[in-house]
Design a protein around this motif. Structure first.
Motif, short mmCIF file in Angstrom:
data_model
loop_
_atom_site.label_atom_id
_atom_site.label_comp_id
_atom_site.label_asym_id
_atom_site.label_seq_id
_atom_site.Cartn_x
_atom_site.Cartn_y
_atom_site.Cartn_z
N ARG A 129 0.86 -1.18 0.00
CA ARG A 129 0.00 0.00 0.00
C ARG A 129 0.89 1.23 0.00
O ARG A 129 1.83 1.31 0.77
N CYS A 130 0.55 2.18 -0.86
CA CYS A 130 1.30 3.44 -0.93
C CYS A 130 0.32 4.58 -0.71
O CYS A 130 -0.84 4.48 -1.11
N THR A 131 0.78 5.63 -0.11
CA THR A 131 -0.09 6.78 0.12
C THR A 131 -0.10 7.67 -1.11
O THR A 131 0.84 7.69 -1.90
N CYS A 132 -1.16 8.40 -1.23
CA CYS A 132 -1.34 9.34 -2.34
C CYS A 132 -0.80 10.70 -1.90
O CYS A 132 -1.26 11.25 -0.90
N ALA A 133 0.15 11.22 -2.63
CA ALA A 133 0.82 12.46 -2.25
C ALA A 133 -0.13 13.66 -2.21
O ALA A 133 0.00 14.54 -1.38
N HIS A 134 -1.11 13.70 -3.11
CA HIS A 134 -1.99 14.87 -3.19
C HIS A 134 -3.35 14.66 -2.52
O HIS A 134 -4.16 15.56 -2.50
N ASP A 135 -3.59 13.47 -1.95
CA ASP A 135 -4.85 13.20 -1.26
C ASP A 135 -4.57 12.23 -0.12
O ASP A 135 -4.41 11.03 -0.35
N ALA A 136 -4.52 12.73 1.10
CA ALA A 136 -4.17 11.90 2.25
C ALA A 136 -5.15 10.75 2.46
O ALA A 136 -4.80 9.74 3.05
N ARG A 137 -6.37 10.91 1.97
CA ARG A 137 -7.36 9.84 2.12
C ARG A 137 -7.17 8.74 1.09
O ARG A 137 -7.61 7.63 1.26
N GLY A 138 -6.53 9.05 -0.03
CA GLY A 138 -6.35 8.09 -1.11
C GLY A 138 -5.22 7.13 -0.84
O GLY A 138 -4.23 7.48 -0.20
N ALA A 139 -5.37 5.91 -1.29
CA ALA A 139 -4.33 4.91 -1.15
C ALA A 139 -4.16 4.20 -2.48
O ALA A 139 -5.11 4.03 -3.25
N TYR A 140 -2.94 3.81 -2.73
CA TYR A 140 -2.60 3.08 -3.94
C TYR A 140 -2.19 1.66 -3.59
O TYR A 140 -1.63 1.41 -2.52
N ALA A 141 -2.43 0.75 -4.51
CA ALA A 141 -1.83 -0.58 -4.48
C ALA A 141 -0.64 -0.47 -5.43
O ALA A 141 -0.79 -0.09 -6.59
N CYS A 142 0.55 -0.76 -4.92
CA CYS A 142 1.79 -0.59 -5.69
C CYS A 142 2.46 -1.95 -5.86
O CYS A 142 2.74 -2.63 -4.87
N LEU A 143 2.73 -2.31 -7.09
CA LEU A 143 3.37 -3.57 -7.41
C LEU A 143 4.83 -3.55 -6.95
O LEU A 143 5.54 -2.57 -7.19
N THR A 144 5.26 -4.61 -6.29
CA THR A 144 6.66 -4.72 -5.88
C THR A 144 7.44 -5.45 -6.99
O THR A 144 6.84 -6.02 -7.91
N ASP A 145 8.75 -5.44 -6.88
CA ASP A 145 9.57 -6.18 -7.85
C ASP A 145 9.22 -7.67 -7.81
O ASP A 145 9.14 -8.32 -8.86
N ALA A 146 8.99 -8.20 -6.62
CA ALA A 146 8.61 -9.61 -6.49
C ALA A 146 7.26 -9.87 -7.16
O ALA A 146 7.06 -10.91 -7.80
N GLY A 147 6.33 -8.93 -7.02
CA GLY A 147 5.03 -9.07 -7.67
C GLY A 147 5.16 -9.04 -9.18
O GLY A 147 4.50 -9.80 -9.89
N ARG A 148 6.01 -8.16 -9.68
CA ARG A 148 6.24 -8.07 -11.12
C ARG A 148 6.84 -9.37 -11.65
O ARG A 148 6.43 -9.91 -12.66
N GLU A 149 7.81 -9.92 -10.93
CA GLU A 149 8.42 -11.19 -11.32
C GLU A 149 7.39 -12.32 -11.31
O GLU A 149 7.35 -13.14 -12.22
N GLN A 150 6.55 -12.34 -10.29
CA GLN A 150 5.54 -13.39 -10.16
C GLN A 150 4.53 -13.34 -11.30
O GLN A 150 4.20 -14.36 -11.89
N VAL A 151 4.02 -12.16 -11.61
CA VAL A 151 3.02 -12.05 -12.67
C VAL A 151 3.64 -12.34 -14.03
O VAL A 151 3.01 -12.95 -14.89
N HIS A 152 4.89 -11.95 -14.24
CA HIS A 152 5.55 -12.25 -15.51
C HIS A 152 5.77 -13.76 -15.66
O HIS A 152 5.58 -14.31 -16.74
N ALA A 153 6.14 -14.42 -14.57
CA ALA A 153 6.34 -15.87 -14.60
C ALA A 153 5.03 -16.59 -14.88
O ALA A 153 5.01 -17.60 -15.59
#
Length: 136
Positions: A78-102
């Motif tokens: 989870r990553c915070t939204c710089a311009h909206d404190a209430r907003g949250a992002y789902a951010c892909l990690t390097d491990a997630g990128r490797e997993q989905v590519h595999a």
């Protein structure tokens, strides 16, 4: 009703097969693969949580459970939204990128094995157009 039931059966059958094969080969349920794939398609590898829920067509509470599981496995964070404190992002990690590519080749192989024997190129194109129109 025949078309509707056929569409539901086809989708359920393909989803079951995808889920089983992705889980067997990669330890990744279909719902997790779809979330990671959506994030991977984003230029920054992230999406607002509400947008991800809408794209996956799941509730916010369903998304929270999914994100918790993927976060615990180190595949996204989870990553915070710089311009909206209430907003949250789902951010892909390097491990997630490797997993989905595999897992991508497995996903594609199952889809091809279940569609190509039944549809020629013209029918496949028509099916894509019809499903896009219905889903719009």
């Amino acid at each position: 009703m025949r078309a509707f039931r056929g569409l539901l059966r086809a989708q359920a059958s393909l989803s079951r097969q995808l889920d089983a094969e992705l889980e067997r080969q990669h330890g990744l349920p279909l719902s997790s693969f779809e979330a990671l794939q959506l994030l991977d398609e984003q230029p920054a590898g992230k999406m607002r949580m509400c947008d991800l829920a809408a794209e996956l067509q799941i509730s916010r509470s369903g998304l929270t459970r999914l994100v918790d599981r993927l976060s615990r496995d180190g595949l996204l964070e989870r990553c915070t939204c710089a311009h909206d404190a209430r907003g949250a992002y789902a951010c892909l990690t390097d491990a997630g990128r490797e997993q989905v590519h595999a897992a991508h080749a497995t996903h594609l192989a199952v889809v091809q094995a279940n569609l190509l024997p039944h549809l020629d190129a013209r029918e496949l194109s028509e099916l894509a157009e019809l499903c896009e129109r219905i889903g719009a």
